[in-house]
Design a protein around this motif. Structure first.
Motif, PDB file in Angstrom:
ATOM      1  N   CYS A  38       0.924  -0.800   0.231  1.00 58.22           N
ATOM      2  CA  CYS A  38       0.093  -0.128   0.066  1.00 58.22           C
ATOM      3  C   CYS A  38       0.897   1.093   0.360  1.00 58.22           C
ATOM      4  N   SER A  40       0.623   3.724   2.291  1.00 55.94           N
ATOM      5  CA  SER A  40       1.229   4.096   3.478  1.00 55.94           C
ATOM      6  C   SER A  40       2.070   2.976   3.480  1.00 55.94           C
ATOM      7  N   HIS A  60      -0.159  -5.155   5.710  1.00 61.60           N
ATOM      8  CA  HIS A  60      -1.917  -4.837   6.285  1.00 61.60           C
ATOM      9  C   HIS A  60      -2.894  -4.779   4.929  1.00 61.60           C
ATOM     10  N   ASP A 161      -8.087  -2.876   2.293  1.00 66.10           N
ATOM     11  CA  ASP A 161      -7.751  -1.329   1.925  1.00 66.10           C
ATOM     12  C   ASP A 161      -8.330  -0.857   0.876  1.00 66.10           C
TER      13      ASP A 161
HETATM   14 ZN   LIG Z   1      -3.142   0.897   3.529  1.00 64.05          ZN
END
Ligand SMILES: [Zn+2]
Ligand SMILES: NC(=O)c1ccc[n+]([C@@H]2O[C@H](COP(=O)([O-])OP(=O)(O)OC[C@H]3O[C@@H](n4cnc5c(N)ncnc54)[C@H](O)[C@@H]3O)[C@@H](O)[C@H]2O)c1
Ligand SMILES: [Zn+2]
Length: 384
Positions: A38, A40, A60, A161
Motif C-alpha cells: 500500500c 501507506s 496490512h 483497504d
Molecule cells: Zn493501506
C-alpha cells in the motif's frame, strides 16, 4: 516461514521468521494466499513514520486461510477463506461500537492516537503484518470476514483497504448530486476515490497527479478528467479557473505525507523531518475547495506538527473530515458492489510478484516504474 523484514529506510528483504503463535484465546493464525503493498507502506519504507522498528514485517492488505484458532474464536473456523481488514479492532470499545473500527481504543497501547493496524509502526500497535506466509490475527471474531463463494481472490484482497478507503474518502466528502470533486493523487486510493465519487452523485470528477501513466489509468478507470500538476504554474489557480473561479465543492487528499510539488514542504517534511510529512496536497485541497466546501483527507500524515494553512480553513468556513478507514463497517455494501459489478477492484492490479522478490516490488512501486499501480504478492504458502 518466509516474511518481509524491514532493515531501515528503503531496505527491505525476505527472511525466515518463526511461525506466529496463538497468544490470546481470540487469536487466529491465517496462512496468507495473497497480500499487497500500500502507499501507506511506502511511508514506512521511506522512514517517514516514527517508531518503525527494524525487524518488523509490514503488510496490512492480505487474505488467506484460517489455519489455527484460539479457544474463544467463534466467527471463523479452520479452513475458512478470509479477507482481513487492515484495522486491528476489538469490536467492543466505545469507538468500535459506533463502527469506528479505525479508531479502536483497545488494540493499540497508544490508544488516543490511532487504532491498531497490521504491519505498521509501533505507533499503531506494532503488529506484524501479512507480507509473510503466516500472520497472527488478533480479535478474530471481529475483523476476518469469510470471502463469499465465487469472489475472485484479487477482488477480495483489495477489499481489505483500497476499496473501502477510496469509498470512505468519497463518503467523508459529503458529495451532493452534481458536485465537482477534485481528487489529489492518482495512486490506487485516489483512483478508487474518483471511481466512488460517482456513486455518491458527483457531477464532475477531476484528478491531479504528476505521473502520466497514473493519470491515464485514472482517466479510463474512474472515468474522470485528469491533469498533470507539473504542467501548471499553480494547481490551485488551475482548479479555480476550471470551476468558474468558485473552487471545487469537495477536495480529497489521497496523497499524504510524501507529497511533492512544493520545495519548502519537501525539504521540511520529507528531507529534514521538521514536520510530519509534506503537506502540499493538503494545502492545495484547502486552497482550491470553494467557501463552505469539504476537504476529505485519507492521505496519511505523521502525528504532529504540520504546516497547514489553518487561516484559510477558518476564513473559508471549510469542513475538514479525515480518518483511517473503518473497513469492517463498509464491507457489506462494498462486497455487494463488487458482486454486482458496480466496482471492479482487480482491474487496479498491474503486477503479480512472488513474495521472495519483495525488495524489487517495493522499489518498483515506490519509484513508480513499469506503469505500476498495484502489486499483489504471492507467497509460497498460497499453494497450501
Ligand atoms: Zn493501506
Ligand atoms: N486513511 C486510510 O485509511 C488509508 C488507507 C490506505 C491508504 N492511505 C493513504 O492514502 C495515500 C494514497 O495511497 P496510495 O496507495 O494510493 O499511494 P501512492 O503512493 O501509490 O499514490 C500517491 C500518489 O500521489 C501522487 N502525488 C504526489 N504528490 C502529489 C501532489 N502534491 N498532488 C497530487 N498528487 C500527488 C503520487 O505521484 C502518487 O501517484 C497514502 O498517504 C496512504 O498512506 C490511507
Ligand atoms: Zn475497539
Amino acid at each position: 516461514m518466509l516474511a518481509m523484514n524491514y532493515r531501515g529506510p528503503r531496505r527491505v528483504r525476505i527472511d525466515h521468521k518463526p511461525y506466529p503463535e496463538i497468544k490470546h484465546p481470540e487469536d487466529a493464525i491465517v496462512r496468507v494466499t495473497r497480500s499487497c503493498i500500500c502507499g501507506s507502506d511506502l511511508h514506512l519504507y521511506n522512514g517517514n513514520v516514527p517508531d518503525t522498528r527494524v525487524g518488523m514485517t509490514f503488510g496490512h492488505e492480505f487474505i488467506g486461510v484460517v489455519e489455527v484458532i484460539g479457544s474463544e474464536v467463534e466467527k471463523v473456523k479452520v479452513g475458512d477463506n478470509v479477507l482481513v481488514p487492515f484495522n486491528v479492532a476489538c469490536g467492543k470499545c466505545v469507538f468500535c461500537q459506533q463502527g469506528l473500527f479505525g479508531n479502536c481504543h483497545e488494540s493499540n497501547t497508544q490508544a488516543s492516537a490511532v487504532g491498531g493496524i497490521f504491519g505498521y509502526s509501533h505507533t499503531a500497535g506494532g503488529y506484524d503484518g501479512g507480507q509473510a506466509e503466516y500472520v497472527r490475527v488478533p480479535y478474530a471474531n471481529v475483523g476476518p470476514t469469510v470471502i463469499p463463494e465465487g469472489m475472485d481472490p484479487d477482488d477480495a484482497v483489495l477489499l481489505t483497504d483500497v476499496v473501502p478507503t477510496g469509498y470512505q474518502a468519497a463518503e467523508m466528502g459529503g458529495i451532493q448530486p452534481g458536485d465537482t470533486v477534485v481528487v489529489f493523487g492518482a495512486g490506487p486510493v485516489g483512483i478508487m476515490a474518483a471511481r466512488c465519487a460517482w456513486l455518491f452523485g458527483a457531477g464532475r470528477v477531476i484528478v491531479l497527479d504528476e505521473v502520466e501513466y497514473r493519470l491515464e489509468f485514472a482517466r479510463n478507470y474512474a472515468p474522470c478528467e485528469a491533469y498533470n500538476f507539473k504542467e501548471m504554474d499553480d494547481p490551485v489557480v488551475f482548479i479555480k479557473k476550471i470551476t468558474d473561479w468558485m473552487g471545487a465543492d469537495v477536495c480529497i487528499d489521497a496523497v499524504g505525507a510524501e507529497a511533492s510539488g512544493s520545495a519548502l514542504q519537501t525539504i521540511t517534511g520529507r528531507k529534514l523531518l521538521l514536520q510530519a510529512g509534506s503537506a502540499t496536497a493538503l494545502h492545495w485541497a484547502i486552497n482550491s475547495v470553494k467557501k463552505g466546501g469539504i476537504v476529505s483527507v485519507v492521505g496519511v500524515y505523521g502525528p504532529t506538527d504540520n504546516l497547514v494553512p489553518i487561516g484559510n480553513v477558518v476564513n473559508k468556513g471549510i469542513t475538514i473530515r479525515a480518518n483511517q478507514t473503518s473497513v469492517k463497517r463498509l464491507l457489506p455494501r462494498l462486497i455487494e458492489h463488487v458482486q454486482n459489478g458496480v466496482l471492479n477492484p482487480k482491474a487496479l492490479i498491474t503486477h503479480r510478484v512472488p513474495l521472495e522478490d519483495i525488495a524489487d516490488a517495493y522499489y518498483m512501486f515506490s519509484n513508480k516504474l513499469d506503469n505500476c499501480i498495484k502489486t499483489v504478492l504471492i507467497p509460497p504458502s498460497a499453494k497450501g
